[in-house]
Design a protein around this motif. Structure first.
Motif, PDB file in Angstrom:
ATOM      1  N   LEU A  19       0.755  -1.229  -0.162  1.00 50.29           N
ATOM      2  CA  LEU A  19       0.038   0.097   0.019  1.00 50.29           C
ATOM      3  C   LEU A  19       0.766   1.328  -0.132  1.00 50.29           C
ATOM      4  N   TYR A 100      -8.448   1.836   3.158  1.00 49.49           N
ATOM      5  CA  TYR A 100      -7.176   1.039   2.577  1.00 49.49           C
ATOM      6  C   TYR A 100      -7.041   0.005   3.558  1.00 49.49           C
ATOM      7  N   LYS A 104      -7.327  -4.189   3.584  1.00 53.99           N
ATOM      8  CA  LYS A 104      -6.332  -5.052   3.293  1.00 53.99           C
ATOM      9  C   LYS A 104      -6.505  -6.140   4.572  1.00 53.99           C
TER      10      LYS A 104
END
Length: 117
Positions: A19, A100, A104
């Motif tokens: 990321l 985000y 994950k």
């Protein structure tokens, strides 16, 4: 369970590094667009500042999560919930960073659960 938890945290760490690298790629793309005069200095500075802030926040959260990895969890779900709690407890960052990172966590949880069957 200890082995599954270890794999979970290792894979999660790699995902968070990925990321960060993705955001760094956006910075590089912004630099290139600025160099080609496709965007103004103002837009370039704003974009870069935001992306650098997100990278810093992700690094900080990644370190906090690694601290949690030493805890004793009964299940992977418990570990995932604790990580999401750590992510959501960190205020003052763009909401997108929470999203985000949460995605994950759930992705890695699903992967480890399927892989370990």
């Amino acid at each position: 369970m200890v082995e599954k938890l270890s794999k979970f945290f290792k894979i999660l760490s790699v995902e968070f590094l990925d990321l960060e690298e993705g955001l760094e790629a956006h910075i590089n793309a912004s630099n290139e667009r600025y160099r080609k005069k496709e965007i103004t200095s103002y837009v370039h500075k704003e974009n870069t500042a935001l992306l650098e802030r997100e990278i810093t926040d992700i690094r900080f959260l990644r370190e906090k999560i690694q601290d949690v990895s030493g805890n004793n969890f009964n299940t992977l779900d418990d570990a995932a919930e604790e990580i999401v709690s750590v992510i959501n407890s960190f205020t003052g960052i763009p909401h997108a960073v929470h999203q985000y990172m949460e995605r994950k966590v759930w992705k890695v949880l699903e992967y480890v659960n399927v892989f370990e069957k």
